[in-house]
Design a protein around this motif. Structure first.
Motif, PDB file in Angstrom:
ATOM      1  N   LEU A 214       4.504  -9.317   8.626  1.00 10.80           N
ATOM      2  CA  LEU A 214       4.883 -10.623   9.178  1.00 10.80           C
ATOM      3  C   LEU A 214       4.555 -11.695   8.151  1.00 10.80           C
ATOM      4  CD1 LEU A 214       5.694 -12.477  11.611  1.00 10.80           C
ATOM      5  CD2 LEU A 214       3.251 -12.517  12.201  1.00 10.80           C
ATOM      6  N   ALA A 215       5.573 -12.381   7.655  1.00  6.63           N
ATOM      7  CA  ALA A 215       5.357 -13.473   6.698  1.00  6.63           C
ATOM      8  C   ALA A 215       4.759 -14.665   7.444  1.00  6.63           C
ATOM      9  CB  ALA A 215       6.665 -13.862   6.017  1.00  6.63           C
ATOM     10  N   THR A 216       3.611 -15.159   6.957  1.00  5.29           N
ATOM     11  CA  THR A 216       2.942 -16.274   7.628  1.00  5.29           C
ATOM     12  C   THR A 216       2.721 -17.458   6.689  1.00  5.29           C
ATOM     13  OG1 THR A 216       0.772 -15.346   7.094  1.00  5.29           O
ATOM     14  CG2 THR A 216       1.680 -14.786   9.248  1.00  5.29           C
ATOM     15  N   MET A 217       2.432 -18.606   7.310  1.00  8.44           N
ATOM     16  CA  MET A 217       2.097 -19.823   6.562  1.00  8.44           C
ATOM     17  C   MET A 217       3.149 -20.146   5.509  1.00  8.44           C
ATOM     18  SD  MET A 217      -2.036 -19.378   6.216  1.00  8.44           S
ATOM     19  CE  MET A 217      -2.995 -18.686   7.527  1.00  8.44           C
ATOM     20  N   TYR A 218       4.402 -19.897   5.861  1.00  5.02           N
ATOM     21  CA  TYR A 218       5.511 -20.127   4.937  1.00  5.02           C
ATOM     22  C   TYR A 218       5.771 -21.623   4.796  1.00  5.02           C
ATOM     23  CZ  TYR A 218      10.297 -20.096   3.131  1.00  5.02           C
ATOM     24  OH  TYR A 218      11.435 -20.320   2.393  1.00  5.02           O
TER      25      TYR A 218
ATOM     26  N   ILE B 283       6.792 -16.992  10.120  1.00  3.95           N
ATOM     27  CA  ILE B 283       5.954 -18.041  10.712  1.00  3.95           C
ATOM     28  C   ILE B 283       5.737 -19.146   9.679  1.00  3.95           C
ATOM     29  CG2 ILE B 283       3.837 -18.597  11.964  1.00  3.95           C
ATOM     30  CD1 ILE B 283       5.457 -16.378  13.292  1.00  3.95           C
ATOM     31  N   GLY B 284       6.283 -20.316   9.962  1.00  3.54           N
ATOM     32  CA  GLY B 284       6.157 -21.423   9.021  1.00  3.54           C
ATOM     33  C   GLY B 284       4.813 -22.126   9.139  1.00  3.54           C
ATOM     34  N   GLN B 285       4.462 -22.819   8.087  1.00  5.55           N
ATOM     35  CA  GLN B 285       3.261 -23.644   8.092  1.00  5.55           C
ATOM     36  C   GLN B 285       3.429 -24.723   9.171  1.00  5.55           C
ATOM     37  OE1 GLN B 285       0.394 -23.313   5.920  1.00  5.55           O
ATOM     38  NE2 GLN B 285       0.690 -24.938   4.419  1.00  5.55           N
TER      39      GLN B 285
ATOM     40  N   GLY C 295      -8.780 -27.885  19.875  1.00  8.37           N
ATOM     41  CA  GLY C 295      -8.809 -28.119  21.318  1.00  8.37           C
ATOM     42  C   GLY C 295      -9.035 -26.853  22.128  1.00  8.37           C
ATOM     43  N   GLY C 296      -9.222 -25.729  21.447  1.00  7.58           N
ATOM     44  CA  GLY C 296      -9.412 -24.465  22.152  1.00  7.58           C
ATOM     45  C   GLY C 296      -8.178 -24.064  22.945  1.00  7.58           C
ATOM     46  N   LYS C 297      -7.009 -24.506  22.444  1.00 13.95           N
ATOM     47  CA  LYS C 297      -5.763 -24.200  23.158  1.00 13.95           C
ATOM     48  C   LYS C 297      -4.900 -23.242  22.345  1.00 13.95           C
ATOM     49  CE  LYS C 297      -5.448 -28.859  25.131  1.00 13.95           C
ATOM     50  NZ  LYS C 297      -4.951 -30.202  24.847  1.00 13.95           N
ATOM     51  N   VAL C 298      -3.953 -22.603  23.039  1.00 13.48           N
ATOM     52  CA  VAL C 298      -2.939 -21.858  22.292  1.00 13.48           C
ATOM     53  C   VAL C 298      -1.837 -22.860  21.941  1.00 13.48           C
ATOM     54  CG1 VAL C 298      -3.469 -19.593  23.244  1.00 13.48           C
ATOM     55  CG2 VAL C 298      -1.846 -21.093  24.440  1.00 13.48           C
ATOM     56  N   ILE C 299      -1.044 -22.536  20.939  1.00 17.12           N
ATOM     57  CA  ILE C 299      -0.060 -23.471  20.409  1.00 17.12           C
ATOM     58  C   ILE C 299       0.893 -23.998  21.477  1.00 17.12           C
ATOM     59  CG2 ILE C 299       1.570 -21.647  19.689  1.00 17.12           C
ATOM     60  CD1 ILE C 299       0.727 -24.780  17.572  1.00 17.12           C
ATOM     61  N   PHE C 300       1.198 -23.166  22.476  1.00 16.35           N
ATOM     62  CA  PHE C 300       2.154 -23.555  23.517  1.00 16.35           C
ATOM     63  C   PHE C 300       1.599 -24.658  24.405  1.00 16.35           C
ATOM     64  CE2 PHE C 300       5.044 -20.325  22.333  1.00 16.35           C
ATOM     65  CZ  PHE C 300       4.267 -19.261  21.916  1.00 16.35           C
ATOM     66  N   ASP C 301       0.277 -24.754  24.472  1.00 18.36           N
ATOM     67  CA  ASP C 301      -0.322 -25.813  25.284  1.00 18.36           C
ATOM     68  C   ASP C 301      -0.599 -27.076  24.470  1.00 18.36           C
ATOM     69  OD1 ASP C 301      -2.201 -23.313  27.143  1.00 18.36           O
ATOM     70  OD2 ASP C 301      -0.200 -24.163  27.487  1.00 18.36           O
TER      71      ASP C 301
ATOM     72  N   ARG D 208       7.358 -26.140  15.633  1.00 23.04           N
ATOM     73  CA  ARG D 208       7.838 -25.046  14.789  1.00 23.04           C
ATOM     74  C   ARG D 208       7.038 -23.754  15.003  1.00 23.04           C
ATOM     75  NH1 ARG D 208       7.075 -25.790   8.736  1.00 23.04           N
ATOM     76  NH2 ARG D 208       8.260 -24.024   7.921  1.00 23.04           N
ATOM     77  N   GLY D 209       5.721 -23.893  15.039  1.00 21.84           N
ATOM     78  CA  GLY D 209       4.830 -22.743  15.179  1.00 21.84           C
ATOM     79  C   GLY D 209       5.029 -22.026  16.508  1.00 21.84           C
ATOM     80  N   ALA D 210       5.171 -22.812  17.570  1.00 21.07           N
ATOM     81  CA  ALA D 210       5.338 -22.229  18.904  1.00 21.07           C
ATOM     82  C   ALA D 210       6.655 -21.459  18.988  1.00 21.07           C
ATOM     83  CB  ALA D 210       5.300 -23.326  19.960  1.00 21.07           C
ATOM     84  N   ARG D 211       7.712 -22.099  18.484  1.00 24.23           N
ATOM     85  CA  ARG D 211       9.027 -21.446  18.566  1.00 24.23           C
ATOM     86  C   ARG D 211       9.060 -20.176  17.707  1.00 24.23           C
ATOM     87  NH1 ARG D 211      12.690 -24.583  16.300  1.00 24.23           N
ATOM     88  NH2 ARG D 211      11.407 -26.396  15.784  1.00 24.23           N
ATOM     89  N   ALA D 212       8.353 -20.204  16.597  1.00 27.65           N
ATOM     90  CA  ALA D 212       8.331 -19.025  15.713  1.00 27.65           C
ATOM     91  C   ALA D 212       7.670 -17.832  16.409  1.00 27.65           C
ATOM     92  CB  ALA D 212       7.607 -19.353  14.410  1.00 27.65           C
ATOM     93  N   TYR D 213       6.529 -18.069  17.062  1.00 32.53           N
ATOM     94  CA  TYR D 213       5.839 -16.956  17.720  1.00 32.53           C
ATOM     95  C   TYR D 213       6.595 -16.471  18.954  1.00 32.53           C
ATOM     96  CZ  TYR D 213       1.831 -16.641  14.643  1.00 32.53           C
ATOM     97  OH  TYR D 213       1.026 -16.418  13.534  1.00 32.53           O
TER      98      TYR D 213
END
Ligand SMILES: Nc1ncnc2c1ncn2[C@@H]1O[C@H](COP(=O)(O)OP(=O)(O)OP(=O)(O)O)[C@@H](O)[C@H]1O
Ligand SMILES: Nc1ncnc2c1ncn2[C@@H]1O[C@H](COP(=O)(O)OP(=O)(O)OP(=O)(O)O)[C@@H](O)[C@H]1O
Ligand SMILES: [Mg+2]
Ligand SMILES: [Mg+2]
Lengths: 255, 255
Positions: free
Chosen positions: B185-189, B216-218, B228-234, B240-245
């Motif tokens: 999985l390419a990450t931090m692109y 997964i883009g930067q 915030g102790g949250k997942v990206i969707f919250d 960009r990050g949420a849609r990628a995952y």
């Protein structure tokens, strides 16, 4: 005689190697004589400068293999990187065997410090790029160091990681002859992220003068540098990353 | 029965924990039942969700401590993260003792696989967040996994690191009962960096279908999430990050 700067943090990907190469290059630009020692079995600093360990007859590994220290070893293991003028002792995957090798060797943590005495007059700064592991290589680096630079990302987890770092430092202080001198370097700081700004504020409040005034900002040019096998100054000496490491070098030269 | 996804790479800071949490949350949003197991002694995934190992009576460490496996252990070590609905087995620093502990224990690499059989009907996906080390924890994860996801940063050094990964995989294949199924999985692109684009092209060319189509883009929002102790969707389900995952989750559900 040379100031030995160990660059370490047991967390991976926080900017240790980038700091070793960029700070080293910055000190060079400010007229200092610099030696970089790659103590990481993954040899990222060496590979970055196109020194491929598998192609080299002599590397940092030789230093830890000698049964009797021979000052002439430095002639074999120091390589000059022509385009930057940096001297480097490349790493090698076999460094990872040392954990087992040196298990029964007395004063195994002193090997590097003793050996460095031979080159202390030749350089102003010796930078030790450390692997993200606690082990005999890290102990050697810390015993040999005059200052431990701890690159820390400005994110929430890094704050929690700081506690682990300080536990290790406390533990090591019992083993070392004198208390460890250390200073935290905030890296990969993203000023657009409120989270980053909050973490930086906390670091400044909690660490005071144990934190470098210089903050290394996120700069996409470091990837260009890595891809081209160049140091940041040879990609763009005026970019944010280059100016930050130059400022860090000045902060170190005039403390 | 549950698909077990191991998320591993011996390099630090490449996005393993971010992938475990974000992919886990994405699969949940797509209606799947998800368990995250934090196998990292540094317990970053657990801390991110505000499960602090030092405050917990029971963690993943319990699993490896049992002399006789008791299926009831899962009641003690699975915690529900209320705001996301994620189930997590938190990590603990004592996991690092296992390297020594399990040295003389036969079939020590099978502990996790056997234990997971008890919860296999309760979940659609079990995600294993691995530490950046090769050791008994990683072997357990790989033996238990149906798929190994290897997050890899799109930079030049990561390409060199791939070779190390494939050496490890080849070595492990001899120990495992069947060849390891893995996908990169390419990450931090960073699309602004020419270096990143070149590395991605090379990965696509060399790996073909061994590389996820999703990149997964930067995204600076991951730091907000971490703070915030949250997942990206919250934080922002449309960033960009949420849609990628989410796209990665879909790629995994419908291979
Ligand atoms: N200030 C920065 N801005 C953007 N990218 C950076 C910055 N500093 C480092 N990087 C990038 O982050 C990645 C990790 O950096 P680096 O290799 O220096 O970390 P490290 O701590 O030495 O990692 P390891 O623990 O694996 O040795 C590299 O791709 C590097 O180019
Ligand atoms: N796509 C991304 N964009 C921006 N930042 C990211 C991204 N993915 C991860 N990060 C950040 O990079 C840092 C390292 O990520 P993460 O903790 O997931 O890596 P890791 O491989 O689990 O590290 P370790 O080896 O220490 O377990 C974290 O601060 C995280 O928030
Ligand atoms: Mg490094
Ligand atoms: Mg992690």
């Amino acid at each position: 005689s040379a100031q030995v700067l160990a660059i370490a943090n047991q967390k991976g990907g926080v900017g240790k190697t980038t700091t070793a190469l960029s700070l080293g290059a910055a000190l060079l630009r400010l007229g200092k004589r610099v030696l970089i020692m790659d103590l990481d079995p993954h040899a990222n600093a060496s590979i970055h400068l196109a020194f491929y360990p598998e192609n080299l007859a002599h590397t940092a590994y030789d230093l830890f293999q000698e049964l009797e220290h021979d000052p002439a070893i430095w002639q074999r293991i120091i390589y000059r990187h022509e385009s930057t003028g940096l001297d480097i002792v490349p790493g090698h995957i076999r460094l990872s065997e040392l954990e087992v090798d040196t298990k029964d060797r007395p004063s195994k943590g002193l090997i590097l410090k003793k050996a460095l005495a031979d080159v202390s007059e030749r350089y102003d700064y010796v930078l030790l790029d450390c692997p993200p592991h606690v082990g005999v290589l890290l102990v050697n680096a810390l015993v040999a160091s005059d200052l431990l630079i701890i690159p820390v990302q400005t994110d929430f987890l890094a704050l929690h990681g700081l506690r682990l770092i300080f536990d290790s430092i406390r533990m090591l202080n019992r083993a070392l002859s004198g208390p460890l001198r250390y200073k935290i370097l905030a890296t990969m700081y993203d000023q657009r992220a409120g989270a980053c700004r909050r973490v930086l504020d906390i670091l400044r409040e909690k660490l005071a003068d144990r934190l470098f005034a210089t903050v290394i900002g996120q700069d996409t040019k470091f990837r260009e540098a890595s891809a081209g096998g160049k140091v940041i100054f040879d990609v763009d000496p005026n970019c944010r990353g280059a100016r930050a490491y130059l400022q860090l070098a000045e902060e170190i030269i005039i403390p």
